[in-house]
Design an enzyme around this catalytic site. Structure first.
Site, PDB file in Angstrom:
ATOM      1  CB  CYS A 133      -0.913  -0.042   1.226  1.00  0.00           C
ATOM      2  SG  CYS A 133      -1.835   1.465   1.501  1.00  0.00           S
ATOM      3  CB  CYS A 136      -0.252   2.389   4.096  1.00  0.00           C
ATOM      4  SG  CYS A 136      -1.863   1.796   3.582  1.00  0.00           S
ATOM      5  CG  ASP A 137       3.550   1.148   4.434  1.00  0.00           C
ATOM      6  OD1 ASP A 137       3.216   1.718   5.485  1.00  0.00           O
ATOM      7  OD2 ASP A 137       3.307  -0.045   4.207  1.00  0.00           O
TER       8      ASP A 137
HETATM    9  C1  LIG Z   1       1.192  -4.188   5.273  1.00  0.00           C
HETATM   10  C2  LIG Z   1       0.013  -3.265   5.383  1.00  0.00           C
HETATM   11  C3  LIG Z   1       0.202  -1.965   5.854  1.00  0.00           C
HETATM   12  C4  LIG Z   1      -0.886  -1.104   5.967  1.00  0.00           C
HETATM   13  N1  LIG Z   1      -0.665   0.149   6.449  1.00  0.00           N
HETATM   14  C5  LIG Z   1      -1.704   0.993   6.591  1.00  0.00           C
HETATM   15  C6  LIG Z   1      -1.498   2.311   7.095  1.00  0.00           C
HETATM   16  O1  LIG Z   1      -0.372   2.711   7.388  1.00  0.00           O
HETATM   17  N2  LIG Z   1      -2.586   3.108   7.219  1.00  0.00           N
HETATM   18  C7  LIG Z   1      -3.848   2.702   6.871  1.00  0.00           C
HETATM   19  O2  LIG Z   1      -4.793   3.466   7.024  1.00  0.00           O
HETATM   20  N3  LIG Z   1      -4.063   1.469   6.374  1.00  0.00           N
HETATM   21  C8  LIG Z   1      -3.029   0.614   6.224  1.00  0.00           C
HETATM   22  N4  LIG Z   1      -3.231  -0.631   5.695  1.00  0.00           N
HETATM   23  C9  LIG Z   1      -4.596  -1.002   5.260  1.00  0.00           C
HETATM   24  C10 LIG Z   1      -5.457  -1.378   6.474  1.00  0.00           C
HETATM   25  O3  LIG Z   1      -4.754  -2.308   7.257  1.00  0.00           O
HETATM   26  C11 LIG Z   1      -6.788  -1.960   6.007  1.00  0.00           C
HETATM   27  O4  LIG Z   1      -7.439  -1.056   5.151  1.00  0.00           O
HETATM   28  C12 LIG Z   1      -7.687  -2.236   7.209  1.00  0.00           C
HETATM   29  O5  LIG Z   1      -7.044  -3.110   8.114  1.00  0.00           O
HETATM   30  C13 LIG Z   1      -9.022  -2.857   6.787  1.00  0.00           C
HETATM   31  O6  LIG Z   1      -9.732  -3.117   7.945  1.00  0.00           O
HETATM   32  P1  LIG Z   1     -10.915  -4.178   8.007  1.00  0.00           P
HETATM   33  O7  LIG Z   1     -11.386  -4.166   9.415  1.00  0.00           O
HETATM   34  O8  LIG Z   1     -11.884  -3.913   6.942  1.00  0.00           O
HETATM   35  O9  LIG Z   1     -10.273  -5.591   7.639  1.00  0.00           O
HETATM   36  P2  LIG Z   1      -8.995  -6.384   8.144  1.00  0.00           P
HETATM   37  O10 LIG Z   1      -8.008  -5.506   8.773  1.00  0.00           O
HETATM   38  O11 LIG Z   1      -8.598  -7.199   6.972  1.00  0.00           O
HETATM   39  O12 LIG Z   1      -9.578  -7.336   9.288  1.00  0.00           O
HETATM   40  C14 LIG Z   1     -10.430  -8.405   8.985  1.00  0.00           C
HETATM   41  C15 LIG Z   1     -10.722  -9.196  10.235  1.00  0.00           C
HETATM   42  O13 LIG Z   1     -11.679 -10.205   9.933  1.00  0.00           O
HETATM   43  C16 LIG Z   1     -11.253 -11.435  10.497  1.00  0.00           C
HETATM   44  N5  LIG Z   1     -11.853 -12.538   9.768  1.00  0.00           N
HETATM   45  C17 LIG Z   1     -11.686 -12.905   8.469  1.00  0.00           C
HETATM   46  N6  LIG Z   1     -12.409 -14.014   8.204  1.00  0.00           N
HETATM   47  C18 LIG Z   1     -13.043 -14.348   9.363  1.00  0.00           C
HETATM   48  C19 LIG Z   1     -13.912 -15.407   9.749  1.00  0.00           C
HETATM   49  N7  LIG Z   1     -14.288 -16.363   8.895  1.00  0.00           N
HETATM   50  N8  LIG Z   1     -14.359 -15.452  11.024  1.00  0.00           N
HETATM   51  C20 LIG Z   1     -13.998 -14.488  11.928  1.00  0.00           C
HETATM   52  N9  LIG Z   1     -13.184 -13.458  11.613  1.00  0.00           N
HETATM   53  C21 LIG Z   1     -12.704 -13.403  10.353  1.00  0.00           C
HETATM   54  C22 LIG Z   1      -9.729 -11.371  10.400  1.00  0.00           C
HETATM   55  O14 LIG Z   1      -9.130 -12.302  11.284  1.00  0.00           O
HETATM   56  C23 LIG Z   1      -9.513  -9.925  10.824  1.00  0.00           C
HETATM   57  O15 LIG Z   1      -9.592  -9.826  12.211  1.00  0.00           O
HETATM   58  C24 LIG Z   1      -2.182  -1.532   5.581  1.00  0.00           C
HETATM   59  C25 LIG Z   1      -2.378  -2.831   5.105  1.00  0.00           C
HETATM   60  C26 LIG Z   1      -1.302  -3.695   5.000  1.00  0.00           C
HETATM   61  C27 LIG Z   1      -1.530  -5.095   4.485  1.00  0.00           C
END
Ligand SMILES: Cc1cc2nc3c(=O)[nH]c(=O)nc-3n(C[C@H](O)[C@H](O)[C@H](O)COP(=O)(O)OP(=O)(O)OC[C@H]3O[C@@H](n4cnc5c(N)ncnc54)[C@H](O)[C@@H]3O)c2cc1C
Length: 309
Positions: A133, A136-137
């Site tokens: 991303c 992000c980075d």
């Molecule tokens: C390396 C990296 C760096 C990043 N850096 C940044 C940054 O600096 N700033 C920023 O704003 N964003 C950053 N992002 C993006 C950010 O992390 C995501 O946009 C954000 O985490 C999305 O949140 P979410 O809650 O939608 O999903 P996710 O963070 O993907 O969380 C999904 C959750 O659902 C759970 N889950 C999945 N399937 C199941 C199931 N069957 N049963 C129960 N639970 C389940 C997972 O275990 C997890 O807990 C980064 C992403 C990455 C990969």
């Protein structure tokens, strides 16, 4: 069996924020964290763009703080994966490996994950030179040399973002043409900081504590050369975590949950939030915002249902 007002699936920023709002709304709430818990942010070595935290902070630290905030409220959290859902009749049924749970409403916040190359050293160096991303980075690569792997829209968008910071951006693509939108292609092709390495793949990643560079292999000649890089942005797509939802909710061609009015899914009473339904922004703050929106929508929906009964 005990019927929850709401079950939240996921413990990334979307699910946890929905949890905070559910706790404050005094809903009988159960949150499945999934395994591992915390979501994508747990892979981030430094978060600079989440409001309210001017100090240096890692992704796991931010997730820990948000989780502590959820725990302030009366929200039950279970560290398990949901293995199946039944949305055909209400209350909805949510199953883990050993138990069934019932809920009047559900928020799906299961997120997505970046697709990685699957090479040695790759996972260890995420947050230490390797990322998916640029928004992000990218900021951490001022005047550095970076590579972007991919030829689609997100690769071009990552490359454009990186040209704001890096002094040089290599785009490594296995074909000799791009599949990105024409406008994005033009923008990248006309940028003097960008250099394409066509018909090539990354075959080896070098670095111990941080990325040192990669070996690039020509797909035809198999000739290898070392490319000195400070950063490598893998931009070969994302996979939404929707396997358990196939046939249960309407998904788009790439498997993301289709939503209307921001958080409503194809099933009345089931809401979605975060990267599992957002193919555009993919940020912690936007996921958190969608988590709040999903809970507010679910709460309103529950109140309306109560009035009808
Ligand atoms: C390396 C990296 C760096 C990043 N850096 C940044 C940054 O600096 N700033 C920023 O704003 N964003 C950053 N992002 C993006 C950010 O992390 C995501 O946009 C954000 O985490 C999305 O949140 P979410 O809650 O939608 O999903 P996710 O963070 O993907 O969380 C999904 C959750 O659902 C759970 N889950 C999945 N399937 C199941 C199931 N069957 N049963 C129960 N639970 C389940 C997972 O275990 C997890 O807990 C980064 C992403 C990455 C990969």
């Amino acid at each position: 069996m005990d019927i929850k007002d709401i079950i939240i699936i996921g413990s990334g920023p979307a699910g946890l924020t929905a949890g905070i709002y559910a706790g404050r709304a005094k809903l009988k709430t159960l949150l499945f964290t999934g395994l591992p818990s915390g979501g994508q942010l747990t892979l981030s070595a430094e978060i600079d763009d989440f409001p309210g935290f001017p100090e240096k902070m890692t992704g796991p630290e931010l997730i820990k703080k948000i989780t502590e905030q959820v725990r302030k409220f009366d929200v039950e959290m279970i560290e398990k994966n949901v293995i199946s859902v039944d949305f055909k009749k209400r209350p909805f049924t949510i199953k883990t490996d050993n138990q069934e749970y019932l809920a009047k409403a559900v928020i799906v916040a299961t997120g997505a994950s970046a697709k990685w190359l699957g090479l040695k050293n790759e996972q260890e160096l995420i947050g230490h030179g390797i990322s998916a991303c640029a928004v992000c980075d990218g900021f951490f690569f001022k005047n550095k040399i970076v590579g972007v792997v991919g030829g689609g829209d997100s690769a071009m968008e990552n490359a454009i973002t990186l040209t704001k910071y890096a002094k040089k951006v290599f785009i490594i693509h296995r074909k000799n043409e791009l599949k990105a939108a024409k406008k994005l292609q033009e923008e990248v092709l006309n940028n003097p900081k960008v250099e394409f390495i066509w018909r090539s793949i990354v075959s080896e990643i070098k670095g111990k504590d941080s990325l040192e560079g990669v070996y690039i292999e020509d797909v035809n000649s198999k000739e290898r050369k070392f490319l000195d890089l400070d950063g490598l942005f893998i931009s070969i797509g994302y996979k939404p975590a929707t396997d358990i939802l196939k046939g249960k909710l309407k998904l788009d061609d790439n498997g993301y949950i289709k939503v209307e009015e921001n958080t409503k899914t194809s099933v009345d009473g089931v809401f979605a939030a975060g990267d599992v339904c957002d193919t555009k922004y993919r940020q912690a703050i936007t996921a958190a915002g969608l988590g709040a929106m999903a809970l507010l929508d679910a709460d309103k929906w529950l109140r309306e249902k109560d009035k009808q009964n």
